[in-house]
Design an enzyme around this catalytic site. Structure first.
Site, PDB file in Angstrom:
ATOM      1  N   LYS A 193       7.630  -0.800  -2.068  1.00 27.41           N
ATOM      2  CA  LYS A 193       7.472  -1.590  -3.289  1.00 27.41           C
ATOM      3  C   LYS A 193       7.669  -0.677  -4.492  1.00 27.41           C
ATOM      4  CE  LYS A 193       4.369  -2.826  -6.136  1.00 27.41           C
ATOM      5  NZ  LYS A 193       5.206  -2.815  -7.353  1.00 27.41           N
ATOM      6  N   GLU A 269      -1.312  10.174  -4.159  1.00 28.13           N
ATOM      7  CA  GLU A 269      -0.943  11.188  -5.150  1.00 28.13           C
ATOM      8  C   GLU A 269      -1.214  10.550  -6.502  1.00 28.13           C
ATOM      9  OE1 GLU A 269       0.533  12.785  -7.953  1.00 28.13           O
ATOM     10  OE2 GLU A 269       2.572  12.583  -7.183  1.00 28.13           O
ATOM     11  N   CYS A 303       2.990  13.337 -13.530  1.00 26.68           N
ATOM     12  CA  CYS A 303       1.605  13.556 -13.079  1.00 26.68           C
ATOM     13  C   CYS A 303       1.166  15.007 -13.212  1.00 26.68           C
ATOM     14  CB  CYS A 303       1.452  13.085 -11.640  1.00 26.68           C
ATOM     15  SG  CYS A 303       2.741  13.731 -10.566  1.00 26.68           S
ATOM     16  N   GLU A 400      -5.963  11.616 -18.576  1.00 30.71           N
ATOM     17  CA  GLU A 400      -4.514  11.733 -18.461  1.00 30.71           C
ATOM     18  C   GLU A 400      -3.870  10.841 -19.526  1.00 30.71           C
ATOM     19  OE1 GLU A 400      -2.509  10.069 -14.877  1.00 30.71           O
ATOM     20  OE2 GLU A 400      -1.547  12.029 -14.825  1.00 30.71           O
TER      21      GLU A 400
HETATM   22  P1  NAI Z   1      -0.335   1.872 -11.437  1.00 29.00           P
HETATM   23  O1  NAI Z   1      -1.119   2.769 -10.551  1.00 29.00           O
HETATM   24  O2  NAI Z   1      -0.901   0.535 -11.789  1.00 29.00           O
HETATM   25  O3  NAI Z   1       1.117   1.602 -10.776  1.00 29.00           O
HETATM   26  C1  NAI Z   1       1.729   2.395  -9.770  1.00 29.00           C
HETATM   27  C2  NAI Z   1       2.222   1.497  -8.637  1.00 29.00           C
HETATM   28  O4  NAI Z   1       1.102   0.830  -8.052  1.00 29.00           O
HETATM   29  C3  NAI Z   1       3.183   0.388  -9.063  1.00 29.00           C
HETATM   30  O5  NAI Z   1       4.152   0.196  -8.045  1.00 29.00           O
HETATM   31  C4  NAI Z   1       2.277  -0.820  -9.158  1.00 29.00           C
HETATM   32  O6  NAI Z   1       2.959  -2.040  -8.988  1.00 29.00           O
HETATM   33  C5  NAI Z   1       1.336  -0.567  -7.999  1.00 29.00           C
HETATM   34  N1  NAI Z   1       0.039  -1.273  -8.089  1.00 29.00           N
HETATM   35  C6  NAI Z   1      -0.646  -1.624  -9.202  1.00 29.00           C
HETATM   36  N2  NAI Z   1      -1.792  -2.274  -8.872  1.00 29.00           N
HETATM   37  C7  NAI Z   1      -1.827  -2.324  -7.522  1.00 29.00           C
HETATM   38  C8  NAI Z   1      -2.748  -2.854  -6.572  1.00 29.00           C
HETATM   39  N3  NAI Z   1      -3.868  -3.476  -6.964  1.00 29.00           N
HETATM   40  N4  NAI Z   1      -2.473  -2.709  -5.267  1.00 29.00           N
HETATM   41  C9  NAI Z   1      -1.359  -2.074  -4.854  1.00 29.00           C
HETATM   42  N5  NAI Z   1      -0.443  -1.574  -5.692  1.00 29.00           N
HETATM   43  C10 NAI Z   1      -0.663  -1.685  -7.016  1.00 29.00           C
HETATM   44  O7  NAI Z   1       0.013   2.678 -12.745  1.00 29.00           O
HETATM   45  P2  NAI Z   1       0.320   2.086 -14.218  1.00 29.00           P
HETATM   46  O8  NAI Z   1      -0.655   1.010 -14.560  1.00 29.00           O
HETATM   47  O9  NAI Z   1       1.753   1.743 -14.257  1.00 29.00           O
HETATM   48  O10 NAI Z   1       0.034   3.362 -15.110  1.00 29.00           O
HETATM   49  C11 NAI Z   1      -1.299   3.669 -15.534  1.00 29.00           C
HETATM   50  C12 NAI Z   1      -1.534   5.149 -15.528  1.00 29.00           C
HETATM   51  O11 NAI Z   1      -1.446   5.641 -14.197  1.00 29.00           O
HETATM   52  C13 NAI Z   1      -0.531   5.977 -16.299  1.00 29.00           C
HETATM   53  O12 NAI Z   1      -0.820   5.989 -17.659  1.00 29.00           O
HETATM   54  C14 NAI Z   1      -0.722   7.308 -15.643  1.00 29.00           C
HETATM   55  O13 NAI Z   1      -1.851   7.938 -16.196  1.00 29.00           O
HETATM   56  C15 NAI Z   1      -1.001   6.974 -14.193  1.00 29.00           C
HETATM   57  N6  NAI Z   1       0.218   7.091 -13.363  1.00 29.00           N
HETATM   58  C16 NAI Z   1       0.374   8.206 -12.596  1.00 29.00           C
HETATM   59  C17 NAI Z   1       1.530   8.402 -11.877  1.00 29.00           C
HETATM   60  C18 NAI Z   1       1.722   9.625 -11.064  1.00 29.00           C
HETATM   61  O14 NAI Z   1       2.838  10.080 -10.930  1.00 29.00           O
HETATM   62  N7  NAI Z   1       0.691  10.165 -10.451  1.00 29.00           N
HETATM   63  C19 NAI Z   1       2.635   7.457 -11.927  1.00 29.00           C
HETATM   64  C20 NAI Z   1       2.338   6.258 -12.695  1.00 29.00           C
HETATM   65  C21 NAI Z   1       1.170   6.115 -13.394  1.00 29.00           C
END
Ligand code: NAI
Ligand code: MG
Length: 502
Positions: A193, A269, A303, A400
Site C-alpha cells: 500500500k 521504521e 526520517c 520530529e
Molecule cells: P502516516 O504514518 O500516517 O503515513 C504513512 C503510511 O501509513 C501511509 O501509507 C498511510 O496511508 C499509512 N497509514 C496511515 N494510517 C494508517 C493506519 N491506521 N493503519 C495502517 N496504515 C496507515 O504519516 P503521515 O500522517 O503522512 O505523516 C505524519 C508524520 O509522520 C510526518 O510529519 C513525519 O513526522 C512522520 N513520517 C515519517 C516517515 C519516515 O520515513 N519514518 C515517513 C512519513 C511520515
C-alpha cells in the site's frame, strides 16, 4: 536578504510523463476498486490535481491477499530456485534503470521531490537494492546442527508467507525497493500500500514487474488511505507479516492491529530527531554545508534528518554564520527545474504542520536567523529555516518536524553532548563531525541510535542495515538483516545410526 527562488517558468529539460497507471494492481491486472471510488492525487508545487487513483478499501485488500495467498501456497514463486528468482529480479532492475526518468518524474510530480534527486539518487538506489537482493536469492542457507542424544538436524530458511508493506510518501520509489526486493528474494508474495499522496511510481513498478516476469499474484498494489486500506492490511488474518515505515503514531496502531488479529510480526521504521554533532576541530565551512543538507535534504522530509545540530562552543558563532549564509542561498522552487535545490512540501496538510512547528519555535524564544515562512507563490513551499540558541526543552528540539528546519544547540563537553543527544524518545541516526578518533569512537559507542555517520551523513547502502533504537522502531532494512525478516527458521531433526531413538 530574501531566499533565492526559482520562478517555476524555467524551461524544463524533463518531459512530464503521461500518467499511464492509476488502478489497483491485483493478480497481474490493473483493476478498478470494488466500490468504483477514486481519489485525487495532487501536485504540491501548484495544488492542482494530477490524476484520480483507484481508492482501495478492505474488499480490495481481501482480493489482493487472496491472490497473494494463492501465489504463495500454489504458485511458482516460492518454489522457483533462488537462481530463477534472481534472474527475474535482475530483469526488473534493468527495466527500472531503463525507465529512471519516468519513475523520477512521477515522484517529482506527486511528491514535490527534485527530479534530479530521483534520477541520480532515489531510483539508482532502488536499482541497486533489486540487484543486491537478487544476489541473495540463491544464497539463502540454513545451518547443520550437531545435536546430542543420537540426533542430527538442520535448519531450513523458508519465506515467511504473504507480506503487507505499508509505505510512506517521502521516498516512494526507494521505499518500495527496500521493502519489496528482500521479500521477493526470500520467496514471499505481497500486498503493497503506497502512501495516498504518492501512488504513481508504485503502480509503474507493478507494470515493470509484469514485464520482468514476476508471476501474477506475487506483487499486488492497493492504493488507498491509511485508516481504510492500510488498517485492513495490518489487521488481516491472512497476512503473515507487516513491514511499515511512517509515523510513530501509526506504528503503534499497526502493532495493536497485529496483536489483535493473527499476531503477525511487524517491522517498524518510525520517526527520528537525530543529533548532528559538530566538534571544534572541523572545517567549519564544509561541515556547515553538510549540516544544512542533513536538516533540509528532500525538504527535510526524511526520517534521519539531522535536525538537532549540536555545535561546540568554540566554533558556534562562526558555524551559525556560515550555515545561515548557505540557507539563504538555497534555491527553492519547481522540482523539475535543474537549478532548484528544494521543492515543495508533500501536501497542504504537511506544509501547515511544518509551519506550525516554525511558529512554536518563534514563540518558544529560539532565534530565527533564516527563513521562517512560506514562499509567496502557489504551492506548498517553505523557506529553509534556521533556529539558533535552541534549548533541549523546546518543542522544536523534541518533536520530529519533517520540514526544512534546522535547530542549532550549543554544547561544551563530550560527556554533556552524549547525554543531551540521548535525551530523546527517538534513536534513528546520528552524525559525528570530528577529526579526533577518540572522540569519534567514544561518541559513536555511546549514542543510542541505529546508524552513526562519522564525517558524512545519509551514508546509505544496500549492504548497510538501517533502522531505529527506542521509539524510532525496530528491525533493520537493507543488508542481510532485512532478508532475514522475510524468512523463518524451520528446524528438522532425525535420529542417526545407533541412536537411542531408533
Ligand atoms: P502516516 O504514518 O500516517 O503515513 C504513512 C503510511 O501509513 C501511509 O501509507 C498511510 O496511508 C499509512 N497509514 C496511515 N494510517 C494508517 C493506519 N491506521 N493503519 C495502517 N496504515 C496507515 O504519516 P503521515 O500522517 O503522512 O505523516 C505524519 C508524520 O509522520 C510526518 O510529519 C513525519 O513526522 C512522520 N513520517 C515519517 C516517515 C519516515 O520515513 N519514518 C515517513 C512519513 C511520515
Ligand atoms: Mg497520518
Amino acid at each position: 536578504m530574501a531566499p533565492a527562488q526559482s520562478n517555476g517558468d524555467a524551461e524544463h529539460h524533463v518531459k512530464i510523463p503521461k500518467i499511464k497507471f492509476t488502478k489497483l494492481f491485483i493478480n497481474g491486472d490493473f483493476v478498478d476498486s470494488v466500490s468504483g471510488r477514486t481519489f485525487e492525487t495532487v501536485d504540491p508545487s501548484n495544488g492542482e490535481v494530477i490524476a484520480r487513483v483507484a481508492e482501495g478499501d478492505k474488499e480490495d485488500v481481501d482480493s489482493a491477499v487472496k491472490a497473494a495467498r494463492e501465489a504463495f501456497d500454489h504458485g511458482p514463486w516460492p518454489r522457483l530456485s533462488g537462481a530463477e528468482r534472481q534472474k527475474i529480479m535482475l530483469k526488473l532492475a534493468d527495466l527500472i534503470e531503463e525507465n529512471v526518468d519516468e519513475i523520477a518524474a512521477l515522484d517529482a510530480l506527486e511528491g514535490g521531490k527534485l527530479f534530479t534527486e530521483g534520477k541520480y539518487v532515489d531510483v539508482p538506489s532502488a536499482v541497486r537494492d533489486f540487484r543486491y537482493y537478487a544476489g541473495t536469492a540463491d544464497k539463502i542457507h540454513g545451518t547443520t546442527l550437531k545435536m546430542s542424544r543420537g540426533l542430527q538436524g538442520y535448519t531450513l530458511l523458508e519465506p515467511i508467507g504473504v507480506v503487507g508493506h505499508i509505505i510512506p510518501w517521502n521516498f516512494p520509489a526507494q521505499m518500495f525497493s527496500l521493502k519489496v526486493a528482500p521479500a521477493l528474494a526470500a520467496g514471499c508474495t505481497m500486498v503493497v500500500k503506497p502512501a495516498e499522496q504518492t501512488n504513481l511510481s508504485a503502480l509503474f513498478y507493478a507494470h515493470l514487474s509484469k514485464l520482468a516476469g514476476v508471476p501474477d499474484g506475487v506483487l499486488n498494489i492497493v492504493t488507498g488511505f491509511g485508516r481504510t486500506a492500510g488498517a485492513a492490511i495490518s489487521s488481516h488474518m491472512d497476512i503473515d507479516k507487516v513491514s511499515f515505515t511512517g509515523s510513530t503514531e501509526v506504528g503503534r496502531l499497526i502493532m495493536q492491529a497485529a496483536a489483535a488479529s493473527n499476531l503477525k510480526p511487524v517491522s517498524l521504521e518510525l520517526g527520528g530527531k537525530s543529533p548532528f554533532i559538530v566538534f571544534d576541530d572541523v572545517d567549519v565551512d564544509q561541515i556547515a554545508g553538510l549540516a544544512l543538507a542533513a536538516s533540509t535534504f528532500n525538504k527535510g522530509e526524511i526520517c534521519v534528518a539531522g535536525s538537532r545540530v549540536f555545535v561546540q562552543e568554540g566554533i558556534y558563532d562562526k558555524f551559525v554564520e556560515k550555515v545561515v549564509e548557505k540557507a539563504k542561498a538555497k534555491v527553492v522552487g519547481d522540482p523539475f527545474d535543474p537549478n532548484v535545490q528544494q521543492g515543495p512540501q508533500v501536501s497542504k496538510t504537511h506544509y501547515e504542520r511544518v509551519l506550525s512547528y516554525i511558529e512554536h519555535g518563534k514563540r518558544e524564544g529560539a532565534t530565527l536567523l533564516a527563513g521562517g515562512k512560506p514562499l509567496d507563490r502557489k504551492g506548498y513551499f517553505i523557506e529553509p529555516t534556521i533556529f539558533a540558541d535552541v534549548t533541549d526543552d523546546m518543542i522544536i528540539a523534541k518533536e520530529e518536524i519533517f520540514g526544512p528546519v534546522m535547530c542549532i544547540l550549543k554544547f561544551k563537553s563530550v560527556e554533556e553532548v552524549i547525554e543531551r543527544a540521548n535525551s530523546s524518545k527517538y534513536g534513528l541516526a546520528a552524525g559525528i563531525m570530528t577529526n579526533n578518533l577518540n572522540i569519534a569512537n567514544t561518541v559513536s559507542r555511546s549514542v543510542k541510535s541505529g546508524v552513526i555517520w562519522i564525517n558524512c551523513y545519509f551514508a546509505f547502502d544496500s549492504d548497510a542495515p538501517f533502522g531505529g533504537y527506542k521509539m524510532s522502531g525496530f528491525d533493520r532494512e537493507m543488508g542481510m538483516e532485512s532478508l532475514s525478516k522475510y524468512l523463518q527458521v524451520k528446524t528438522i531433526a532425525t535420529p542417526v545410526y545407533n541412536s537411542p531413538w531408533l
